[in-house]
Design a protein around this motif. Structure first.
Motif, mmCIF file in Angstrom:
data_model
loop_
_atom_site.group_PDB
_atom_site.id
_atom_site.type_symbol
_atom_site.label_atom_id
_atom_site.label_comp_id
_atom_site.label_asym_id
_atom_site.label_seq_id
_atom_site.Cartn_x
_atom_site.Cartn_y
_atom_site.Cartn_z
ATOM 1 N N VAL A 226 0.865 -1.168 0.000
ATOM 2 C CA VAL A 226 0.000 0.000 0.000
ATOM 3 C C VAL A 226 0.902 1.217 0.000
ATOM 4 O O VAL A 226 1.789 1.346 0.833
ATOM 5 C CB VAL A 226 -0.916 0.007 1.246
ATOM 6 N N GLY A 227 0.665 2.127 -0.954
ATOM 7 C CA GLY A 227 1.463 3.344 -1.036
ATOM 8 C C GLY A 227 1.049 4.339 0.034
ATOM 9 O O GLY A 227 0.099 4.125 0.784
ATOM 10 N N VAL B 259 -2.582 5.290 1.079
ATOM 11 C CA VAL B 259 -3.250 5.622 2.339
ATOM 12 C C VAL B 259 -2.484 6.727 3.048
ATOM 13 O O VAL B 259 -1.262 6.825 2.940
ATOM 14 C CB VAL B 259 -3.389 4.362 3.230
ATOM 15 N N GLY B 260 -3.228 7.569 3.763
ATOM 16 C CA GLY B 260 -2.646 8.626 4.576
ATOM 17 C C GLY B 260 -3.372 8.669 5.912
ATOM 18 O O GLY B 260 -4.504 8.196 6.036
ATOM 19 N N PHE B 261 -2.725 9.221 6.915
ATOM 20 C CA PHE B 261 -3.280 9.259 8.267
ATOM 21 C C PHE B 261 -3.270 10.692 8.778
ATOM 22 O O PHE B 261 -2.283 11.407 8.601
ATOM 23 C CB PHE B 261 -2.459 8.371 9.205
ATOM 24 N N THR B 262 -4.371 11.097 9.420
ATOM 25 C CA THR B 262 -4.483 12.422 9.988
ATOM 26 C C THR B 262 -4.924 12.307 11.436
ATOM 27 O O THR B 262 -5.910 11.638 11.726
ATOM 28 C CB THR B 262 -5.518 13.266 9.211
ATOM 29 N N VAL B 263 -4.177 12.957 12.316
ATOM 30 C CA VAL B 263 -4.549 13.043 13.729
ATOM 31 C C VAL B 263 -4.373 14.506 14.123
ATOM 32 O O VAL B 263 -3.263 15.026 14.108
ATOM 33 C CB VAL B 263 -3.666 12.137 14.619
ATOM 34 N N THR B 264 -5.471 15.152 14.478
ATOM 35 C CA THR B 264 -5.406 16.586 14.767
ATOM 36 C C THR B 264 -4.901 16.851 16.184
ATOM 37 O O THR B 264 -4.961 15.983 17.051
ATOM 38 C CB THR B 264 -6.784 17.249 14.595
ATOM 39 N N LYS B 265 -4.459 18.063 16.413
ATOM 40 C CA LYS B 265 -3.897 18.439 17.709
ATOM 41 C C LYS B 265 -4.924 18.452 18.830
ATOM 42 O O LYS B 265 -4.555 18.389 19.994
ATOM 43 C CB LYS B 265 -3.233 19.811 17.619
ATOM 44 N N LYS B 266 -6.198 18.507 18.503
ATOM 45 C CA LYS B 266 -7.209 18.529 19.559
ATOM 46 C C LYS B 266 -7.347 17.166 20.246
ATOM 47 O O LYS B 266 -8.025 17.056 21.254
ATOM 48 C CB LYS B 266 -8.558 18.992 19.018
ATOM 49 N N GLU C 17 -0.483 0.120 11.801
ATOM 50 C CA GLU C 17 -0.353 -1.318 12.003
ATOM 51 C C GLU C 17 -1.642 -2.043 11.636
ATOM 52 O O GLU C 17 -1.608 -3.132 11.063
ATOM 53 C CB GLU C 17 0.030 -1.617 13.464
ATOM 54 N N ALA C 18 -2.790 -1.449 11.931
ATOM 55 C CA ALA C 18 -4.071 -2.054 11.559
ATOM 56 C C ALA C 18 -4.197 -2.176 10.048
ATOM 57 O O ALA C 18 -4.671 -3.196 9.531
ATOM 58 C CB ALA C 18 -5.223 -1.232 12.126
ATOM 59 N N VAL C 19 -3.733 -1.156 9.329
ATOM 60 C CA VAL C 19 -3.761 -1.230 7.859
ATOM 61 C C VAL C 19 -2.792 -2.297 7.374
ATOM 62 O O VAL C 19 -3.114 -3.097 6.500
ATOM 63 C CB VAL C 19 -3.425 0.152 7.237
ATOM 64 N N ARG C 20 -1.610 -2.345 7.959
ATOM 65 C CA ARG C 20 -0.605 -3.321 7.532
ATOM 66 C C ARG C 20 -1.066 -4.759 7.781
ATOM 67 O O ARG C 20 -0.934 -5.616 6.917
ATOM 68 C CB ARG C 20 0.711 -3.083 8.264
ATOM 69 N N VAL C 21 -1.638 -5.000 8.946
ATOM 70 C CA VAL C 21 -2.005 -6.360 9.338
ATOM 71 C C VAL C 21 -3.246 -6.860 8.610
ATOM 72 O O VAL C 21 -3.271 -7.974 8.109
ATOM 73 C CB VAL C 21 -2.229 -6.428 10.868
ATOM 74 N N GLN D 269 -8.833 -1.216 -2.529
ATOM 75 C CA GLN D 269 -8.960 -1.418 -3.970
ATOM 76 C C GLN D 269 -7.866 -0.675 -4.722
ATOM 77 O O GLN D 269 -7.519 0.454 -4.361
ATOM 78 C CB GLN D 269 -10.319 -0.928 -4.442
ATOM 79 N N PRO D 270 -7.336 -1.270 -5.774
ATOM 80 C CA PRO D 270 -6.319 -0.594 -6.578
ATOM 81 C C PRO D 270 -6.877 0.692 -7.188
ATOM 82 O O PRO D 270 -8.042 0.763 -7.560
ATOM 83 C CB PRO D 270 -5.992 -1.603 -7.681
ATOM 84 N N GLY D 271 -6.036 1.707 -7.269
ATOM 85 C CA GLY D 271 -6.444 2.962 -7.878
ATOM 86 C C GLY D 271 -7.247 3.868 -6.960
ATOM 87 O O GLY D 271 -7.823 4.843 -7.417
ATOM 88 N N HIS D 272 -7.305 3.561 -5.663
ATOM 89 C CA HIS D 272 -8.050 4.378 -4.710
ATOM 90 C C HIS D 272 -7.090 4.998 -3.698
ATOM 91 O O HIS D 272 -6.063 4.424 -3.376
ATOM 92 C CB HIS D 272 -9.078 3.530 -3.957
ATOM 93 N N ASP D 273 -7.460 6.171 -3.211
ATOM 94 C CA ASP D 273 -6.735 6.819 -2.128
ATOM 95 C C ASP D 273 -7.614 6.791 -0.882
ATOM 96 O O ASP D 273 -8.825 6.996 -0.966
ATOM 97 C CB ASP D 273 -6.418 8.279 -2.467
ATOM 98 N N TYR D 274 -7.001 6.541 0.272
ATOM 99 C CA TYR D 274 -7.712 6.476 1.543
ATOM 100 C C TYR D 274 -7.020 7.398 2.535
ATOM 101 O O TYR D 274 -5.801 7.385 2.640
ATOM 102 C CB TYR D 274 -7.687 5.053 2.107
ATOM 103 N N VAL D 275 -7.815 8.181 3.269
ATOM 104 C CA VAL D 275 -7.288 8.984 4.374
ATOM 105 C C VAL D 275 -8.061 8.584 5.621
ATOM 106 O O VAL D 275 -9.297 8.610 5.632
ATOM 107 C CB VAL D 275 -7.431 10.500 4.122
ATOM 108 N N VAL D 276 -7.325 8.187 6.668
ATOM 109 C CA VAL D 276 -7.932 7.804 7.932
ATOM 110 C C VAL D 276 -7.750 8.976 8.891
ATOM 111 O O VAL D 276 -6.624 9.330 9.238
ATOM 112 C CB VAL D 276 -7.267 6.530 8.505
#
Length: 129
Positions: free
Chosen positions: A10-11, A49-56, A72-76, A83-90
Motif C-alpha cells: 500500500v502506497g 493511504v494517509g493518516f491524519t490526527v489533529t492536535k485537539k 499497524e491495523a492497515v498493515r495487518v 482497492q487498486p487505484g483508490h486513495d484512503y485517508v484515515v
C-alpha cells in the motif's frame, strides 16, 4: 519468517495536495475514525493511504500512538481490502487509543469494504419552504 499469505503493498499519501484531493471523495464514518475514499480512475496503480490526527486529540505522544496503531491495523488486516487505484485517508478520533486492537482492525476493514452509498441529487430532495 516466511508466510504463505500474499503480500500487498500500500502506497503512502505524503503531500498536502494529495490529502486535500481525497477530501472531495466519499466519507465513511465510524466510531474510531473517519475514512475518506477517492477513486483516482487508475485501476492499475496501487492503493495509497494517509493518516491524519489533529492536535485537539492530545499531545504529540498520544497522537503518534494513534497514528502507529492505525498504520499497524492497515498493515495487518485492512491493506488487503483496499482497492487498486483508490486513495484512503484515515482521520483518527480520540477513541483509537482506548479501543482494543482487534476491534480497531475489524472496524477499519469493515469501513474499507463498505459499498458507497448513492447520493441524492439536489433536484430530488424535498425541501420545506
Amino acid at each position: 519468517m516466511t508466510s504463505d499469505e500474499p503480500t500487498k503493498t500500500v502506497g503512502r499519501l505524503k503531500s498536502r495536495p494529495q490529502f486535500l484531493a481525497v477530501r472531495e471523495g466519499e466519507k465513511r464514518r465510524g466510531g474510531f475514525f473517519l475514512l475518506e475514499v477517492l477513486d483516482r480512475d487508475e485501476p492499475g496503480s496501487a492503493p495509497r493511504v494517509g493518516f491524519t490526527v489533529t492536535k485537539k486529540h492530545g499531545n504529540a505522544v498520544e497522537r503518534n500512538r494513534m497514528r502507529r496503531r492505525l498504520k499497524e491495523a492497515v498493515r495487518v488486516k485492512a491493506g488487503f481490502a483496499m482497492q487498486p487505484g483508490h486513495d484512503y485517508v484515515v482521520v483518527a478520533r480520540r477513541d483509537v487509543l482506548s479501543a482494543s486492537f482487534e476491534t480497531l482492525t475489524e472496524e477499519l476493514a469493515e469501513r474499507i469494504e463498505a459499498r458507497p452509498k448513492h447520493k441524492r441529487s439536489s433536484q430530488t430532495r424535498s425541501r420545506k419552504v
